[in-house]
Design an enzyme around this catalytic site. Structure first.
Site, mmCIF file in Angstrom:
data_model
loop_
_atom_site.group_PDB
_atom_site.id
_atom_site.type_symbol
_atom_site.label_atom_id
_atom_site.label_comp_id
_atom_site.label_asym_id
_atom_site.label_seq_id
_atom_site.Cartn_x
_atom_site.Cartn_y
_atom_site.Cartn_z
ATOM 1 N N SER A 165 0.867 -1.183 0.000
ATOM 2 C CA SER A 165 0.000 0.000 0.000
ATOM 3 C C SER A 165 0.895 1.221 0.000
ATOM 4 C CB SER A 165 -0.892 -0.001 1.249
ATOM 5 O OG SER A 165 -1.557 1.245 1.391
ATOM 6 N N TYR A 178 -2.289 -0.662 10.336
ATOM 7 C CA TYR A 178 -2.307 -1.069 8.930
ATOM 8 C C TYR A 178 -1.034 -0.599 8.231
ATOM 9 C CZ TYR A 178 -3.944 -1.758 4.142
ATOM 10 O OH TYR A 178 -4.061 -2.165 2.840
#
Length: 305
Positions: A165, A178
């Site tokens: 990501s 995350y």
């Protein structure tokens, strides 16, 4: 590549004094493997980026298998879905055994399975919740990767593509766990590619930003909420809703997955989508203070009520 062309290439390789015997062995194995239909395994392929990637790989000519914790019950797809829980060693072993029973080889692994936590402060998640996230988003990749490397090594070729990501490069607040899991994926990918490159195996990480999938809708809630963050959580929910309305489709990421799988000289890192490219550009070329201000402005952290 025709057999005639392949034969000429092999003869040239055998005669070339500039290539070591060890490298020649891996190159020849890779060339012969190109004449076979390549087999790809995509984890978390029942929806979203995983499903889009599996469909794109199928269209590109790969023999594709997806995975889901529910297996074939997860939905109708044009590719087989194998049951797999990436947090369970026995489940990983069983899925790999079934794939090899059917195909006898594994050429591409796309580590896509993962989950997020709804935007919240870092201290609003317990250590147990943090452990669960890392076990899925990072150690799940480690488990699958360890399972495929011996088979790819015997073949002399293989691609491992990890779904990272842009948050693993640019850490946004209120998604700390995350971001930490994706930073781990970044480091693991870069180190692993160096280790495996001489064995004919390449490793890449894809770095998307927001994509129009059900990923955010499926986020789990923080398990240790604090009232001190109630207002910021409400504000972030509105910001995220706007971001998702403007997000790109998962096919944007899937196209990059196929590019990494097919590239003769793959890159270690690929950004996917406009926002990810913009953030990566700012990170590389702009002053750190500019990126800091951009992050805070985008999340309206300093805006007055």
């Amino acid at each position: 590549m025709s057999w005639l062309c392949l034969g000429c290439t092999v003869v040239s390789l055998k005669a070339c004094p500039l290539i070591s015997d060890e490298n020649r062995k891996y190159i020849m194995k890779a060339l012969f493997s190109m004449t076979k239909k390549r087999v790809a395994l995509v984890t978390g392929a029942s929806s979203g980026i995983g499903e889009a990637s599996a469909r794109k790989l199928l269209a590109a000519g790969f023999s594709v298998y997806g995975t889901s914790r529910r297996g074939t019950q997860a939905g109708n797809t044009p590719f087989p879905l194998l049951p797999l829980d990436v947090t369970d060693d026995a489940s990983v072993e069983a899925a790999m055994a079934e794939l090899l029973r059917r195909e006898g080889r594994i050429d591409v692994l796309v580590n896509n399975a993962g989950f997020g936590i709804a935007p919240a402060a870092a201290e609003e998640s317990s250590v147990e919740q943090a452990r669960h996230m890392l076990d899925t988003n990072f150690l799940g990749i480690v488990r699958l990767t360890r399972a495929v490397i011996p088979h790819m090594r015997r073949q002399g070729s293989g691609r491992i593509i990890n779904m990272g990501s842009i948050l693993g490069v640019v850490p946004f607040p209120y998604v700390a766990l995350y971001a930490a899991s994706k930073f781990a994926v970044e480091g693991y990918t870069g180190a692993l590619d160096h280790e495996l490159r001489t064995q004919g195996i390449r490793v890449s990480v894809i770095e998307p930003a927001y994509m129009k999938t059900q990923f955010e809708a499926n986020n789990i809630e923080p398990d240790a909420r604090l009232e001190e963050y109630d207002l910021i959580r409400a504000k972030l929910a509105k910001v995220m809703s706007k971001a998702m309305a403007e997000a790109e489709s998962p096919e944007v990421v899937a196209d990059v997955v196929v590019k990494a799988a097919q590239a003769i000289h793959p890159k270690v890192r690929y950004t996917a989508g406009r926002l990810a490219r913009q953030l990566n550009f700012i990170l590389r070329f702009a002053p750190a203070s500019l990126l800091d201000k951009m992050v805070r402005k985008s999340l309206q952290l300093d805006a007055k009520e």
